[in-house]
Design a protein around this motif. Structure first.
Motif, PDB file in Angstrom:
ATOM      1  N   GLN A  63      33.481  33.435  31.158  1.00 44.36           N
ATOM      2  CA  GLN A  63      34.721  34.210  30.968  1.00 44.36           C
ATOM      3  C   GLN A  63      35.666  34.014  32.146  1.00 44.36           C
ATOM      4  O   GLN A  63      36.866  33.820  31.988  1.00 44.36           O
ATOM      5  CB  GLN A  63      34.397  35.707  30.860  1.00 44.36           C
ATOM      6  CG  GLN A  63      33.886  36.120  29.504  1.00 44.36           C
ATOM      7  CD  GLN A  63      33.336  37.543  29.519  1.00 44.36           C
ATOM      8  OE1 GLN A  63      33.532  38.300  30.468  1.00 44.36           O
ATOM      9  NE2 GLN A  63      32.627  37.896  28.466  1.00 44.36           N
ATOM     10  N   ARG A  64      35.099  34.064  33.360  1.00 40.20           N
ATOM     11  CA  ARG A  64      35.929  33.904  34.568  1.00 40.20           C
ATOM     12  C   ARG A  64      36.530  32.501  34.651  1.00 40.20           C
ATOM     13  O   ARG A  64      37.673  32.324  35.066  1.00 40.20           O
ATOM     14  CB  ARG A  64      35.091  34.180  35.823  1.00 40.20           C
ATOM     15  CG  ARG A  64      34.709  35.635  36.006  1.00 40.20           C
ATOM     16  CD  ARG A  64      35.943  36.460  36.291  1.00 40.20           C
ATOM     17  NE  ARG A  64      35.634  37.817  36.679  1.00 40.20           N
ATOM     18  CZ  ARG A  64      36.535  38.725  36.992  1.00 40.20           C
ATOM     19  NH1 ARG A  64      37.820  38.427  36.953  1.00 40.20           N
ATOM     20  NH2 ARG A  64      36.199  39.936  37.339  1.00 40.20           N
ATOM     21  N   ARG A  65      35.755  31.490  34.260  1.00 37.45           N
ATOM     22  CA  ARG A  65      36.271  30.121  34.333  1.00 37.45           C
ATOM     23  C   ARG A  65      37.385  29.940  33.305  1.00 37.45           C
ATOM     24  O   ARG A  65      38.395  29.290  33.569  1.00 37.45           O
ATOM     25  CB  ARG A  65      35.155  29.108  34.106  1.00 37.45           C
ATOM     26  CG  ARG A  65      34.111  29.163  35.232  1.00 37.45           C
ATOM     27  CD  ARG A  65      33.104  28.066  35.090  1.00 37.45           C
ATOM     28  NE  ARG A  65      33.696  26.793  35.432  1.00 37.45           N
ATOM     29  CZ  ARG A  65      33.174  25.626  35.115  1.00 37.45           C
ATOM     30  NH1 ARG A  65      32.071  25.569  34.443  1.00 37.45           N
ATOM     31  NH2 ARG A  65      33.767  24.504  35.474  1.00 37.45           N
ATOM     32  N   ALA A  66      37.204  30.542  32.124  1.00 38.02           N
ATOM     33  CA  ALA A  66      38.235  30.441  31.088  1.00 38.02           C
ATOM     34  C   ALA A  66      39.506  31.155  31.552  1.00 38.02           C
ATOM     35  O   ALA A  66      40.625  30.663  31.357  1.00 38.02           O
ATOM     36  CB  ALA A  66      37.724  31.040  29.789  1.00 38.02           C
ATOM     37  N   GLN A  67      39.306  32.302  32.193  1.00 38.97           N
ATOM     38  CA  GLN A  67      40.439  33.067  32.737  1.00 38.97           C
ATOM     39  C   GLN A  67      41.208  32.205  33.759  1.00 38.97           C
ATOM     40  O   GLN A  67      42.437  32.145  33.724  1.00 38.97           O
ATOM     41  CB  GLN A  67      39.832  34.260  33.463  1.00 38.97           C
ATOM     42  CG  GLN A  67      40.694  35.460  33.655  1.00 38.97           C
ATOM     43  CD  GLN A  67      39.826  36.585  34.207  1.00 38.97           C
ATOM     44  OE1 GLN A  67      39.200  36.441  35.257  1.00 38.97           O
ATOM     45  NE2 GLN A  67      39.791  37.692  33.500  1.00 38.97           N
ATOM     46  N   ALA A  68      40.463  31.493  34.608  1.00 32.46           N
ATOM     47  CA  ALA A  68      41.112  30.652  35.630  1.00 32.46           C
ATOM     48  C   ALA A  68      41.860  29.495  34.978  1.00 32.46           C
ATOM     49  O   ALA A  68      42.908  29.068  35.459  1.00 32.46           O
ATOM     50  CB  ALA A  68      40.074  30.129  36.625  1.00 32.46           C
ATOM     51  N   ARG A  69      41.308  28.985  33.854  1.00 29.56           N
ATOM     52  CA  ARG A  69      41.978  27.855  33.180  1.00 29.56           C
ATOM     53  C   ARG A  69      43.310  28.264  32.575  1.00 29.56           C
ATOM     54  O   ARG A  69      44.151  27.423  32.304  1.00 29.56           O
ATOM     55  CB  ARG A  69      41.060  27.268  32.099  1.00 29.56           C
ATOM     56  CG  ARG A  69      40.038  26.295  32.657  1.00 29.56           C
ATOM     57  CD  ARG A  69      39.505  25.370  31.578  1.00 29.56           C
ATOM     58  NE  ARG A  69      38.845  26.125  30.535  1.00 29.56           N
ATOM     59  CZ  ARG A  69      37.564  26.479  30.574  1.00 29.56           C
ATOM     60  NH1 ARG A  69      36.820  26.117  31.602  1.00 29.56           N
ATOM     61  NH2 ARG A  69      37.026  27.180  29.596  1.00 29.56           N
ATOM     62  N   ARG A  70      43.491  29.577  32.320  1.00 35.15           N
ATOM     63  CA  ARG A  70      44.794  29.978  31.750  1.00 35.15           C
ATOM     64  C   ARG A  70      45.612  30.776  32.770  1.00 35.15           C
ATOM     65  O   ARG A  70      46.489  31.547  32.406  1.00 35.15           O
ATOM     66  CB  ARG A  70      44.611  30.737  30.440  1.00 35.15           C
ATOM     67  CG  ARG A  70      43.712  31.934  30.510  1.00 35.15           C
ATOM     68  CD  ARG A  70      43.682  32.730  29.219  1.00 35.15           C
ATOM     69  NE  ARG A  70      42.889  33.907  29.461  1.00 35.15           N
ATOM     70  CZ  ARG A  70      41.619  34.045  29.144  1.00 35.15           C
ATOM     71  NH1 ARG A  70      40.973  33.082  28.528  1.00 35.15           N
ATOM     72  NH2 ARG A  70      40.969  35.158  29.442  1.00 35.15           N
ATOM     73  N   LEU A 108      40.774  35.058  42.238  1.00 33.38           N
ATOM     74  CA  LEU A 108      41.301  34.058  43.177  1.00 33.38           C
ATOM     75  C   LEU A 108      40.249  33.029  43.543  1.00 33.38           C
ATOM     76  O   LEU A 108      40.537  31.838  43.687  1.00 33.38           O
ATOM     77  CB  LEU A 108      41.828  34.737  44.443  1.00 33.38           C
ATOM     78  CG  LEU A 108      43.115  35.532  44.267  1.00 33.38           C
ATOM     79  CD1 LEU A 108      43.509  36.207  45.562  1.00 33.38           C
ATOM     80  CD2 LEU A 108      44.248  34.607  43.797  1.00 33.38           C
ATOM     81  N   ARG A 109      38.995  33.478  43.674  1.00 35.06           N
ATOM     82  CA  ARG A 109      37.935  32.529  44.008  1.00 35.06           C
ATOM     83  C   ARG A 109      37.734  31.521  42.874  1.00 35.06           C
ATOM     84  O   ARG A 109      37.497  30.343  43.101  1.00 35.06           O
ATOM     85  CB  ARG A 109      36.657  33.287  44.371  1.00 35.06           C
ATOM     86  CG  ARG A 109      36.744  33.823  45.814  1.00 35.06           C
ATOM     87  CD  ARG A 109      35.763  34.924  46.105  1.00 35.06           C
ATOM     88  NE  ARG A 109      35.859  35.317  47.508  1.00 35.06           N
ATOM     89  CZ  ARG A 109      36.850  36.077  48.013  1.00 35.06           C
ATOM     90  NH1 ARG A 109      37.837  36.501  47.233  1.00 35.06           N
ATOM     91  NH2 ARG A 109      36.863  36.364  49.303  1.00 35.06           N
ATOM     92  N   TYR A 110      37.832  31.987  41.641  1.00 34.14           N
ATOM     93  CA  TYR A 110      37.749  31.052  40.516  1.00 34.14           C
ATOM     94  C   TYR A 110      38.980  30.136  40.464  1.00 34.14           C
ATOM     95  O   TYR A 110      38.893  29.002  40.010  1.00 34.14           O
ATOM     96  CB  TYR A 110      37.559  31.801  39.188  1.00 34.14           C
ATOM     97  CG  TYR A 110      36.096  32.122  38.919  1.00 34.14           C
ATOM     98  CD1 TYR A 110      35.291  31.211  38.248  1.00 34.14           C
ATOM     99  CD2 TYR A 110      35.521  33.302  39.378  1.00 34.14           C
ATOM    100  CE1 TYR A 110      33.948  31.477  38.016  1.00 34.14           C
ATOM    101  CE2 TYR A 110      34.182  33.581  39.154  1.00 34.14           C
ATOM    102  CZ  TYR A 110      33.403  32.661  38.474  1.00 34.14           C
ATOM    103  OH  TYR A 110      32.065  32.920  38.251  1.00 34.14           O
ATOM    104  N   MET A 111      40.134  30.617  40.936  1.00 35.95           N
ATOM    105  CA  MET A 111      41.333  29.767  40.973  1.00 35.95           C
ATOM    106  C   MET A 111      41.162  28.654  42.011  1.00 35.95           C
ATOM    107  O   MET A 111      41.603  27.524  41.794  1.00 35.95           O
ATOM    108  CB  MET A 111      42.575  30.597  41.328  1.00 35.95           C
ATOM    109  CG  MET A 111      43.071  31.534  40.257  1.00 35.95           C
ATOM    110  SD  MET A 111      43.348  30.750  38.677  1.00 35.95           S
ATOM    111  CE  MET A 111      44.738  29.687  39.028  1.00 35.95           C
ATOM    112  N   VAL A 112      40.536  28.985  43.134  1.00 36.75           N
ATOM    113  CA  VAL A 112      40.295  27.979  44.183  1.00 36.75           C
ATOM    114  C   VAL A 112      39.381  26.887  43.615  1.00 36.75           C
ATOM    115  O   VAL A 112      39.609  25.683  43.827  1.00 36.75           O
ATOM    116  CB  VAL A 112      39.678  28.648  45.446  1.00 36.75           C
ATOM    117  CG1 VAL A 112      39.211  27.607  46.439  1.00 36.75           C
ATOM    118  CG2 VAL A 112      40.683  29.600  46.083  1.00 36.75           C
TER     119      VAL A 112
END
Ligand code: CTP
Ligand code: MG
Length: 557
Positions: free
Chosen positions: A47-54, A191-195
């Motif tokens: 879920q977090r990775r998908a959130q970062a992708r969008r 933010l960590r997933y965005m990095v």
């Protein structure tokens, strides 16, 4: 209330060769709408990775740029949420989550770039900036008020925290408050997933199947605001690309020269971080270690990153800690207070050395919670989760390391959950008492067994690596440091008992943890250990300066 047919229950029991209670639990779930209590680590990570992708992080002029940025972006796409934060240089950023990855692509099509010369090459990365309008301001539709700006990545205000702790009614409330106020918040995780996402986007053209995953305290449920980000880079071929029936096959490139190929790839990654990753600074290569690491600072988010290659066992270890943390709501608050106490007592330091670190300290807390008291243990041993693993739980990490254990805690029979209802305060006192009496000389700590096992060698502190049981995660800890742990747990047990009786300024938890200001500094100086003086400098990192400290700081430097 679901009525389960007894015949069904018994045939199910025979098929599974399992206890009645396990089957009842599984059947209730199968035939009723009982909501699942636990979400698995992999589901959360996905879920977090998908959130970062969008999502995108956009640097703006100030907090008040929100409406303009929102209005601008919503002309191209649907926005799900916006979060504002500042970094330590006082720059403002908005983390925007779009409704879908497609929406984000629509916005990216409208981006411009700077390209003055080769020194300043712009590139596609999810970190952007919002150019001020030239001339007259355009009119955008402003968001409805339901889209609140949440305050993001700010460090915890220690004064406020301590004020709150003083007014708590009990030590248990203090422990809970310490946890609630210092745990890594939603924006910190995003933010960590965005990095991680930024590296994936930038490296994708070189390594086609690349994945960059956060692990360690950023995702294992034991991270506090401002914690470092551990990242692992993997490059695994998807199944459809390994199909031997496919006739056209890519030519491969062998890494010649005899050196560990991934050491060389990590060298390249370090170069790329320096040349191609906006926001990445202070890149340090530690490539001769068992696990080669590239360290860097992500300046837009103030996150310190450690990037390594293919260390999937680190990810599975984080999953394990996350599972234990989700089994009982007392686990994480207790770990937080123990980690904070250890920091105050000078037992841990941000620098590597002969002392214990947060990870083995967390294992010590889990191990303590596995001990059977009159009320029963709070947590089961790891072998219990290994025995209950199914085919879907099989995970083999690097070097053929078997990291199989039950992932879906919904499958646990209800009798797994502890009857132990001790308060956090009681558990903390018991933690100190338990280790004050622990036989560090002959015994090793094993969360696999949940009981102390014989030490296989004479190392001062032995904590069995749960996923690689022949290894000791605290092999670096010296005899002196182990003695200090023994001494400090005894002190803490005594201090806490006294501080609960007398309602002084240092009431309850306050006697064990200190503000990261001059009081912490004085305490470290009292320790008088020359190696520890190095870590004193770190106290100044997030310190409110007090008179006299700067002189001392320059002396230390
Ligand atoms: N790890 C491991 N074996 C070790 C040390 C670490 O598997 N001997 C894994 C654990 O999953 C750990 C992660 O690597 O959580 C990161 O290690 P570290 O950064 O030292 O600990 P954190 O749990 O991230 O804690 P901190 O907040 O202090 O960084
Ligand atoms: Mg870490």
């Amino acid at each position: 209330q679901t009525v389960i047919n007894l015949g069904k229950l018994h045939s199910f029991r025979k098929r599974l060769n399992s206890s009645v209670s396990t089957c009842r639990c599984l059947l209730v779930r199968k035939y009723s709408d009982v909501p699942r209590k636990f979400i698995s680590f992999e589901e959360v990570a996905a879920q977090r990775r998908a959130q970062a992708r969008r999502s995108l992080v956009v640097q703006v002029n100030s907090e008040s740029s929100f409406k303009e940025l929102y209005g601008y972006c919503s002309e191209y796409s649907d926005i799900k949420g916006v979060h504002h934060y500042n970094n330590s240089s006082g720059e403002h950023f908005m983390l925007i989550e779009f409704a879908s990855e497609e929406n984000l692509k629509d916005v990216l099509k409208t981006c411009s770039a700077h390209q003055k010369d080769v020194d300043v090459m712009s590139l596609q990365s999810p970190f952007l900036w919002f150019r001020a309008t030239q001339g007259k301001r355009e009119k955008y539709t402003t968001p409805d008020t339901s889209l609140a700006i949440t305050d993001g990545n700010a460090a915890v205000n220690e004064d406020k925290l301590f004020e709150g702790l003083t007014t708590c009614a009990s030590v248990s409330d203090q422990i809970q408050m310490l946890y609630d106020q210092t745990v890594l918040n939603d924006v910190g995780v995003r933010l960590r997933y965005m990095v991680a996402r930024q590296l994936e986007v930038i490296f994708a053209s070189l390594y086609s199947n690349i994945a960059i995953r956060p692990f360690g305290s950023s995702v294992n449920g034991f991270g506090k605001m401002g914690c470092d980000l551990d990242l692992v880079l993997t490059n695994v071929l998807p199944e459809e690309m390994s199909d031997p029936q496919k006739r056209l096959v890519y030519h491969e490139k062998k890494c010649e020269g005899g050196r560990n190929p991934w050491q060389r790839h990590m060298e390249l990654v370090a170069e790329l971080l320096e040349l191609r990753v906006p926001g990445a600074g202070r890149v340090t290569r530690i490539l001769n270690a068992r696990v080669p690491i590239v360290k860097y600072t992500h300046e837009f988010t103030d996150v310190e990153c450690d990037l390594c290659y293919n260390n999937m066992s680190g990810v599975y270890m984080s999953e394990l800690l996350w599972l234990f943390g989700s089994l009982d709501p007392r686990v994480r608050p207790l770990c937080f207070v123990v980690r904070r106490w250890a920091h105050t007592a000078g037992l841990t330091s941000p620098h590597p050395g002969r002392w214990i670190t947060n990870f083995p300290l967390t294992l010590m807390v889990l191990f303590f919670l596995q001990q059977t008291t009159k009320e029963g243990a709070v947590l089961p041993p790891l072998k219990y989760l290994v025995q209950r693993a199914g085919k879907e739980d099989v995970r083999i990490a690097e070097d053929n390391l078997n990291c199989t254990f039950l992932r879906d805690m919904n499958k646990l029979p209800p009798d797994t959950y502890s009857q132990n209802t001790a308060s956090l305060e009681t558990l903390l006192v018991q933690f100190f008492e338990f280790y004050a009496q622990f036989d560090f000389q002959d015994k090793a700590i094993s969360i696999n067994e949940g009981t102390a096992v014989r030490k296989p060698n004479g190392l001062p502190l032995y904590i069995v690596n749960p996923l690689e049981q022949t290894l000791n995660v605290s092999r670096n800890v010296s005899y002196e440091e182990c003695e200090r742990i023994r001494m400090e747990v005894r002190n803490a047990a005594w201090q806490l008992e006294t501080a609960m009786e007398e309602k002084t300024d240092d009431w309850g938890l306050l006697c064990l943890i200190e503000r990261k200001t001059s009081r912490g500094l004085k305490k470290l100086l009292r320790v008088g250990n020359s190696q520890r003086l190095v870590s004193v400098k770190d106290l100044f990192k997030d310190d409110d300066s007090v008179p006299g400290e700067n002189e001392l700081k320059s002396k230390l430097e």
